[in-house]
Design a protein around this motif. Structure first.
Motif, PDB file in Angstrom:
ATOM      1  N   ARG A  42      46.824  51.515  21.475  1.00  0.00           N
ATOM      2  CA  ARG A  42      46.595  52.267  20.238  1.00  0.00           C
ATOM      3  C   ARG A  42      47.543  53.459  20.165  1.00  0.00           C
ATOM      4  O   ARG A  42      47.764  54.005  19.079  1.00  0.00           O
ATOM      5  N   HIS A 123      47.109  44.619  16.988  1.00  0.00           N
ATOM      6  CA  HIS A 123      46.790  43.922  15.748  1.00  0.00           C
ATOM      7  C   HIS A 123      47.939  44.111  14.753  1.00  0.00           C
ATOM      8  O   HIS A 123      48.544  45.182  14.714  1.00  0.00           O
ATOM      9  N   ASP A 125      47.990  44.876  11.689  1.00  0.00           N
ATOM     10  CA  ASP A 125      47.843  46.081  10.865  1.00  0.00           C
ATOM     11  C   ASP A 125      48.267  47.343  11.599  1.00  0.00           C
ATOM     12  O   ASP A 125      48.522  48.375  10.960  1.00  0.00           O
ATOM     13  N   ALA A 126      48.297  47.292  12.915  1.00  0.00           N
ATOM     14  CA  ALA A 126      48.646  48.480  13.702  1.00  0.00           C
ATOM     15  C   ALA A 126      50.153  48.599  13.941  1.00  0.00           C
ATOM     16  O   ALA A 126      50.594  49.566  14.562  1.00  0.00           O
TER      17      ALA A 126
ATOM     18  N   ASP B  40      38.497  47.093   3.961  1.00  0.00           N
ATOM     19  CA  ASP B  40      38.934  46.935   5.343  1.00  0.00           C
ATOM     20  C   ASP B  40      39.900  48.075   5.639  1.00  0.00           C
ATOM     21  O   ASP B  40      41.074  48.014   5.302  1.00  0.00           O
ATOM     22  N   ARG B  42      41.537  48.961   7.988  1.00  0.00           N
ATOM     23  CA  ARG B  42      42.784  48.712   8.730  1.00  0.00           C
ATOM     24  C   ARG B  42      43.954  48.598   7.772  1.00  0.00           C
ATOM     25  O   ARG B  42      45.111  48.730   8.174  1.00  0.00           O
ATOM     26  N   GLU B  43      43.664  48.320   6.497  1.00  0.00           N
ATOM     27  CA  GLU B  43      44.722  48.393   5.476  1.00  0.00           C
ATOM     28  C   GLU B  43      44.835  49.843   5.054  1.00  0.00           C
ATOM     29  O   GLU B  43      43.899  50.419   4.487  1.00  0.00           O
ATOM     30  N   ILE B 122      37.695  54.835  10.589  1.00  0.00           N
ATOM     31  CA  ILE B 122      39.135  54.993  10.834  1.00  0.00           C
ATOM     32  C   ILE B 122      39.326  55.814  12.109  1.00  0.00           C
ATOM     33  O   ILE B 122      38.950  56.986  12.174  1.00  0.00           O
ATOM     34  N   ALA B 126      44.770  55.563  14.239  1.00  0.00           N
ATOM     35  CA  ALA B 126      45.181  54.755  13.088  1.00  0.00           C
ATOM     36  C   ALA B 126      45.617  55.613  11.902  1.00  0.00           C
ATOM     37  O   ALA B 126      46.010  55.072  10.867  1.00  0.00           O
TER      38      ALA B 126
END
Lengths: 197, 197
Positions: A42, A123, A125-126, B40, B42-43, B122, B126
């Motif tokens: 992360r 992932h 998205d990361a 979501d 993650r977007e 979140i 991220a």
């Protein structure tokens, strides 16, 4: 010396103090690089933190690439080109549809990085903005961006030293504009550093 | 009209078609904005995808802010300032130690965003580069970056329309350089759009 075939990507571990060389064997090609902490992926490379601490968007020998947790990840030790991009995201099937609507879409560097990095727990998205080695993106006086062919010649390279244990994702770029319409390989090589030499 | 007190931050939902106004009530203040998909998270907002599709780093009325999945998140409909930053990460305790070693460290916009966005799922790692409303970061001809005081005057504002259901994080900036050494509030207001009007 290892080779990434045109429009492909790889991922591998790079221990602290190891030196990674990324070579453009034919000239005019781009390699997208992602770095994440091997201890906790992360923690990942950040263009914004790098721009913060380096106080420039023009990164070359002497510059450090920083993580989202404000830690140094990679130090650029040598750079025979001096022209890279850290503004634009890896090309993807969505960017292909947007920029090349008349050409067959390709999963691009993003798809290649996503596949290569997934076994390491990253992932899609990361995946942030990659450090786009040899990519030539001039910023105009009004802030406008252009993607020009790389200025790299065959044999040009960059050498980066790991400042922590890393997972690296690396591609031979798949987009038309980044590499002047041709698809070429990228070579790389790892020299073991202090601890593991 | 709601107020974010100096050196604070908030998070809230913004439905598709809602319009968010961010107002600088006193002038010379910055607001860091994060957007994530309510479906979501993650977007999330991406400076790189935005630079890709808008082909500029100078974002103003007419520009769209894009997600890491290449979807439009926010459309800038009005902008009385025309000067914002999307290069630098939110200030944090680490950036305070780096840039203001003689001043008491503050968790900064990053800490404020992390706390406000955590209930929405979140993770702090991220949180990407925020869209830094009213932040004035000139890029020199050699790529060098400078943080100048905002050009906003009291009452200046930006209006952005949600293109999907969003979670928004928003701060009144905590850093010295971004706002000319003073700490000021930020005001905001939501007008319900089509679906929910």
């Amino acid at each position: 010396m290892k080779r990434i075939e045109p429009r492909n990507g790889v991922a591998f571990k790079l221990a602290r103090d190891d030196v990674l060389s990324v070579i453009d064997p034919e000239g005019g090609q781009v390699a997208d690089l992602i770095a994440a902490s091997a201890n906790d992926p992360r923690e990942i490379i950040s263009n914004g933190r790098t721009f913060d601490y380096e106080e420039t968007i023009a990164l070359t020998a002497g510059s450090t690439l920083w993580s989202n947790r404000s830690n140094p990840m990679l130090l650029i030790e040598e750079d025979t080109v001096g022209r890279h991009d850290f503004l634009l995201t890896p090309c993807s099937s969505a960017t292909f549809r947007h920029f090349y609507p008349d050409k067959p879409p390709h999963r691009g560097c993003f798809g290649n990085l996503a596949e290569a990095l997934e076994p390491y727990g990253i992932h899609p998205d990361a995946i942030p903005v990659a450090f786009n080695i040899f990519m030539n993106v001039p910023v105009g006086p009004a802030g406008n961006l252009r993607v020009d062919p790389p200025t790299s010649n065959g044999g040009d390279y960059i050498r980066v030293r790991a400042k922590m244990d890393l997972i690296i994702g690396l591609t031979a770029c798949s987009a038309y504009a980044s590499n002047g319409g041709s698809f070429k390989p990228i070579d790389f090589q790892i020299e073991k550093g202090g601890r593991d030499a």
